[in-house]
Design a protein around this motif. Structure first.
Motif, PDB file in Angstrom:
ATOM      1  N   ALA A 268     -10.952   5.562  13.280  1.00 25.15           N
ATOM      2  CA  ALA A 268     -10.324   4.676  12.316  1.00 25.15           C
ATOM      3  C   ALA A 268     -10.580   5.268  10.767  1.00 25.15           C
ATOM      4  O   ALA A 268      -9.686   5.276   9.620  1.00 25.15           O
ATOM      5  CB  ALA A 268     -10.919   3.297  12.179  1.00 25.15           C
ATOM      6  N   VAL A 269     -11.765   5.761  10.639  1.00 22.56           N
ATOM      7  CA  VAL A 269     -12.177   6.309   9.437  1.00 22.56           C
ATOM      8  C   VAL A 269     -11.261   7.704   8.916  1.00 22.56           C
ATOM      9  O   VAL A 269     -10.927   8.031   8.034  1.00 22.56           O
ATOM     10  CB  VAL A 269     -13.887   6.670   9.338  1.00 22.56           C
ATOM     11  N   PHE A 270     -11.116   8.517  10.104  1.00 24.17           N
ATOM     12  CA  PHE A 270     -10.064   9.561   9.831  1.00 24.17           C
ATOM     13  C   PHE A 270      -8.938   9.344   9.412  1.00 24.17           C
ATOM     14  O   PHE A 270      -8.412   9.902   8.447  1.00 24.17           O
ATOM     15  CB  PHE A 270     -10.397  10.532  10.996  1.00 24.17           C
ATOM     16  N   PRO A 292       0.996   7.001   0.664  1.00 20.79           N
ATOM     17  CA  PRO A 292       2.371   7.226   1.232  1.00 20.79           C
ATOM     18  C   PRO A 292       3.239   5.797   1.276  1.00 20.79           C
ATOM     19  O   PRO A 292       3.042   4.628   1.240  1.00 20.79           O
ATOM     20  CB  PRO A 292       1.549   7.165   2.853  1.00 20.79           C
ATOM     21  N   ASP A 293       4.532   6.178   1.334  1.00 26.23           N
ATOM     22  CA  ASP A 293       5.733   5.271   1.397  1.00 26.23           C
ATOM     23  C   ASP A 293       5.676   4.515   2.772  1.00 26.23           C
ATOM     24  O   ASP A 293       6.129   3.493   3.247  1.00 26.23           O
ATOM     25  CB  ASP A 293       6.949   5.879   1.124  1.00 26.23           C
ATOM     26  N   LEU A 294       5.518   5.318   3.709  1.00 22.56           N
ATOM     27  CA  LEU A 294       5.704   4.939   5.084  1.00 22.56           C
ATOM     28  C   LEU A 294       4.505   5.848   5.918  1.00 22.56           C
ATOM     29  O   LEU A 294       3.958   6.978   5.722  1.00 22.56           O
ATOM     30  CB  LEU A 294       6.926   5.476   5.844  1.00 22.56           C
ATOM     31  N   VAL A 295       3.900   4.879   6.895  1.00 20.27           N
ATOM     32  CA  VAL A 295       2.990   5.696   7.658  1.00 20.27           C
ATOM     33  C   VAL A 295       3.244   4.901   9.311  1.00 20.27           C
ATOM     34  O   VAL A 295       3.493   3.671   9.320  1.00 20.27           O
ATOM     35  CB  VAL A 295       1.426   4.668   7.443  1.00 20.27           C
ATOM     36  N   VAL A 296       3.263   5.917   9.984  1.00 19.21           N
ATOM     37  CA  VAL A 296       3.416   5.412  11.614  1.00 19.21           C
ATOM     38  C   VAL A 296       2.419   6.037  12.465  1.00 19.21           C
ATOM     39  O   VAL A 296       2.204   7.145  12.244  1.00 19.21           O
ATOM     40  CB  VAL A 296       4.832   6.159  11.747  1.00 19.21           C
ATOM     41  N   ILE A 297       1.435   5.190  12.888  1.00 22.67           N
ATOM     42  CA  ILE A 297       0.322   5.517  13.957  1.00 22.67           C
ATOM     43  C   ILE A 297       0.705   5.381  15.306  1.00 22.67           C
ATOM     44  O   ILE A 297       1.164   4.093  15.583  1.00 22.67           O
ATOM     45  CB  ILE A 297      -0.791   4.853  13.447  1.00 22.67           C
ATOM     46  N   ASN A 298       0.771   6.362  16.009  1.00 18.38           N
ATOM     47  CA  ASN A 298       1.052   6.141  17.596  1.00 18.38           C
ATOM     48  C   ASN A 298      -0.235   6.453  18.327  1.00 18.38           C
ATOM     49  O   ASN A 298      -0.933   7.542  17.909  1.00 18.38           O
ATOM     50  CB  ASN A 298       2.064   7.348  17.873  1.00 18.38           C
ATOM     51  N   VAL A 299      -0.316   5.909  19.430  1.00 18.51           N
ATOM     52  CA  VAL A 299      -1.379   6.345  20.262  1.00 18.51           C
ATOM     53  C   VAL A 299      -0.809   6.689  21.470  1.00 18.51           C
ATOM     54  O   VAL A 299       0.127   5.942  22.140  1.00 18.51           O
ATOM     55  CB  VAL A 299      -2.362   5.074  20.582  1.00 18.51           C
ATOM     56  N   ARG A 300      -0.861   7.666  22.042  1.00 15.11           N
ATOM     57  CA  ARG A 300      -0.291   8.191  23.200  1.00 15.11           C
ATOM     58  C   ARG A 300      -1.295   8.861  24.016  1.00 15.11           C
ATOM     59  O   ARG A 300      -2.382   8.919  24.008  1.00 15.11           O
ATOM     60  CB  ARG A 300       0.602   9.717  22.581  1.00 15.11           C
ATOM     61  N   ASP A 301      -0.706   8.825  25.532  1.00 14.88           N
ATOM     62  CA  ASP A 301      -1.691   9.095  26.837  1.00 14.88           C
ATOM     63  C   ASP A 301      -1.089  10.338  27.441  1.00 14.88           C
ATOM     64  O   ASP A 301      -1.319  10.891  28.607  1.00 14.88           O
ATOM     65  CB  ASP A 301      -1.906   8.101  27.745  1.00 14.88           C
ATOM     66  N   LEU A 343       1.795   4.232  23.576  1.00 16.76           N
ATOM     67  CA  LEU A 343       1.154   3.077  24.312  1.00 16.76           C
ATOM     68  C   LEU A 343       1.222   2.024  23.228  1.00 16.76           C
ATOM     69  O   LEU A 343       1.466   0.802  23.450  1.00 16.76           O
ATOM     70  CB  LEU A 343      -0.552   3.207  24.582  1.00 16.76           C
ATOM     71  N   HIS A 344       0.888   2.336  21.994  1.00 17.17           N
ATOM     72  CA  HIS A 344       0.962   1.543  20.998  1.00 17.17           C
ATOM     73  C   HIS A 344       1.451   2.349  19.557  1.00 17.17           C
ATOM     74  O   HIS A 344       1.106   2.882  19.378  1.00 17.17           O
ATOM     75  CB  HIS A 344      -0.231   0.559  20.802  1.00 17.17           C
ATOM     76  N   THR A 345       2.246   1.461  18.768  1.00 19.11           N
ATOM     77  CA  THR A 345       2.563   2.085  17.361  1.00 19.11           C
ATOM     78  C   THR A 345       2.401   0.923  16.322  1.00 19.11           C
ATOM     79  O   THR A 345       2.506  -0.348  16.657  1.00 19.11           O
ATOM     80  CB  THR A 345       4.124   2.412  17.577  1.00 19.11           C
ATOM     81  N   TRP A 346       2.032   1.295  15.026  1.00 16.07           N
ATOM     82  CA  TRP A 346       1.735   0.560  13.845  1.00 16.07           C
ATOM     83  C   TRP A 346       2.411   1.138  12.739  1.00 16.07           C
ATOM     84  O   TRP A 346       2.589   2.387  12.876  1.00 16.07           O
ATOM     85  CB  TRP A 346       0.230   0.724  13.596  1.00 16.07           C
ATOM     86  N   VAL A 347       3.253   0.456  12.086  1.00 19.81           N
ATOM     87  CA  VAL A 347       4.125   0.825  10.965  1.00 19.81           C
ATOM     88  C   VAL A 347       3.484  -0.023   9.519  1.00 19.81           C
ATOM     89  O   VAL A 347       3.410  -1.075   9.567  1.00 19.81           O
ATOM     90  CB  VAL A 347       5.376   0.441  11.069  1.00 19.81           C
ATOM     91  N   VAL A 348       3.149   0.772   8.614  1.00 22.54           N
ATOM     92  CA  VAL A 348       2.691   0.615   7.492  1.00 22.54           C
ATOM     93  C   VAL A 348       3.672   0.966   6.563  1.00 22.54           C
ATOM     94  O   VAL A 348       3.820   2.473   6.550  1.00 22.54           O
ATOM     95  CB  VAL A 348       1.243   1.076   6.847  1.00 22.54           C
ATOM     96  N   ARG A 349       4.403   0.200   5.762  1.00 20.73           N
ATOM     97  CA  ARG A 349       5.200   0.728   4.798  1.00 20.73           C
ATOM     98  C   ARG A 349       5.574  -0.088   3.482  1.00 20.73           C
ATOM     99  O   ARG A 349       5.178  -1.158   3.383  1.00 20.73           O
ATOM    100  CB  ARG A 349       6.744   0.936   5.541  1.00 20.73           C
ATOM    101  N   GLU A 368      -4.926  -4.148   8.409  1.00 19.18           N
ATOM    102  CA  GLU A 368      -4.921  -4.703   9.681  1.00 19.18           C
ATOM    103  C   GLU A 368      -4.578  -3.333  10.725  1.00 19.18           C
ATOM    104  O   GLU A 368      -5.245  -3.707  11.806  1.00 19.18           O
ATOM    105  CB  GLU A 368      -3.802  -5.453   9.845  1.00 19.18           C
ATOM    106  N   MET A 369      -3.883  -2.515  10.227  1.00 18.86           N
ATOM    107  CA  MET A 369      -3.713  -1.352  11.205  1.00 18.86           C
ATOM    108  C   MET A 369      -4.923  -0.640  11.545  1.00 18.86           C
ATOM    109  O   MET A 369      -5.325  -0.242  12.924  1.00 18.86           O
ATOM    110  CB  MET A 369      -2.689  -0.422  10.430  1.00 18.86           C
ATOM    111  N   LEU A 370      -5.674  -0.376  10.579  1.00 20.46           N
ATOM    112  CA  LEU A 370      -7.349   0.145  10.763  1.00 20.46           C
ATOM    113  C   LEU A 370      -7.958  -0.601  11.740  1.00 20.46           C
ATOM    114  O   LEU A 370      -8.596   0.054  12.649  1.00 20.46           O
ATOM    115  CB  LEU A 370      -7.746   0.441   9.339  1.00 20.46           C
TER     116      LEU A 370
END
Length: 389
Positions: A268-270, A292-301, A343-349, A368-370
């Motif tokens: 999360a800190v990274f 950033p105007d847009l952040v997309v965080i994905n967790v993949r397996d 597995l999960h995606t977060w969008v901050v925009r 909330e995303m972090l």
């Protein structure tokens, strides 16, 4: 050990104007991509401010020091514990620990021109990235052996312990960014994070800013025949919307840290540090402190996926809107074609131009995303702690 994977991807679109990262001629770095010139910021240029941001987010004891002045750092730690110790002895013992114990090659730095004395401390022949806790533990070894008849000999006998301390470096930034020691591969640390060069989503041409520097005294003189200009020059810059990408292999990071909660916090800190940091090149001239105007965080397996191919064809204005649409389309097509849906995606925009990203996930805030990323990673890694295997 479970064969499940936990890879965290960071995708971001960010606009900045300036000279964030310049080449050897002073010009903003560029690259050819898709047949067009793009603005570029090297991964190294973004890693450093990311690592510097850690200082405000983590306990300094959990971080590392990247320097050639290893003798200076270690002897300083020794003197902190034993201020009564002669400084020259502290230096000698630090050299013994590093050279004879850890096997790090030391050398005298090149003497400064016209220097009257050559009293510079020895340095490592390369930048050495080592954790603060490791320096502290090495200093403790020295202090614990000061009462021996021959402290130098006693320290040399601890070679195995010293080597283990340096090799098993659990500093968060060392684990994330890695360490390479060409002379001794046993000291190498594989990076658990990968950072791509940021490139512009559009074709970019450099601009040139012509400037003059005014002499205040000359300007106030009625006898001068000009407006007081004392120097003229120019600086190149550009304006671009960058696609930024990085990923973290949480499994490998957890293997080194050995604690799911601590690993999740480090992840999360990274994420936070990478997204909120900015290269400092010419910052006093351009003040490029954007977010950033847009952040997309994905967790993949499955595997980490860089979506830069979305911009192989340069986007047209409006850049943020069209880049967002291209990024979303690229991810959806990859997920459908290769079966790698996250597995999960977060969008901050921010703003209406990024609305297309709502197709990937519901909009949320950075805070909330972090928090949710940390909880998700901790829960996923929790069943893989060594004692539960």
């Amino acid at each position: 050990m479970s064969d499940k994977r936990t890879i965290i991807e960071i995708h971001a679109l960010e606009t900045a104007a300036g000279n964030l990262n310049r080449d050897d001629t002073g010009s903003p770095k560029t690259m050819e991509y898709g047949g067009y010139t793009r603005a570029r910021v090297s991964s190294q240029a973004w890693k450093r401010p990311t690592r510097e941001a850690f200082r405000n987010l983590l306990d300094p004891k959990d971080l590392g020091v990247r320097t050639k002045r290893v003798v200076e750092v270690l002897s300083g730690r020794i003197l902190e514990r034993r201020p009564d110790l002669d400084a020259s002895l502290a230096v000698k013992l630090a050299e013994t620990v590093l050279k004879d114990g850890a096997g790090i090659k030391l050398d005298k730095p090149r003497a400064k021109k016209n220097a009257e004395t050559d009293d510079a401390l020895q340095q490592s022949k390369y930048l050495l990235f080592m954790g603060n806790r490791q320096y502290d533990r090495l200093a403790d070894i020295v202090v614990d052996n000061l009462d021996q008849e021959d402290p130098v000999k006693a320290i040399k006998s601890k070679k195995k312990t010293i080597k283990q301390i340096v090799s098993n470096d659990h500093a968060v930034d060392v684990l994330l960014f890695g360490r390479m020691v060409a002379d001794d591969t046993d000291l190498n640390v594989d990076a658990t994070a990968q950072v791509a060069h940021a490139i512009s989503v559009q074709a970019v041409d450099s601009e040139s800013d012509f400037f003059t520097a005014v002499d205040d005294v000359k300007q106030d003189s009625d006898e001068e025949g000009d407006a007081g200009a004392a120097m003229i020059g120019q600086v190149e810059f550009n304006a671009a919307t960058y696609y930024r990408y990085a990923n973290v292999d949480a499994d490998r990071l957890n293997d080194a840290i050995g604690d799911a909660a601590a690993t999740a916090k480090a992840v999360a800190v990274f994420v936070q540090a990478f997204l909120t940091s900015m290269p400092q090149g010419k910052i006093n001239t351009f003040a490029q402190g954007t977010l950033p105007d847009l952040v997309v965080i994905n967790v993949r397996d499955t595997q980490a996926v860089n979506l830069v191919g979305a911009f192989e064809r340069p986007v047209e204005p409006d850049y943020i809107q069209h880049a967002t649409e291209a990024l979303v389309r690229r991810e959806q097509e990859f997920d459908a074609a290769y079966g790698i849906t996250p597995l999960h995606t977060w969008v901050v925009r921010v703003g209406d131009d990024t609305a297309a990203a709502d197709e990937l996930a519901e909009r949320t805030s950075m805070r909330e995303m972090l928090s949710e990323v940390e909880s998700f990673v901790a829960e996923r890694l929790g069943d893989r702690l060594p004692e539960q295997e």
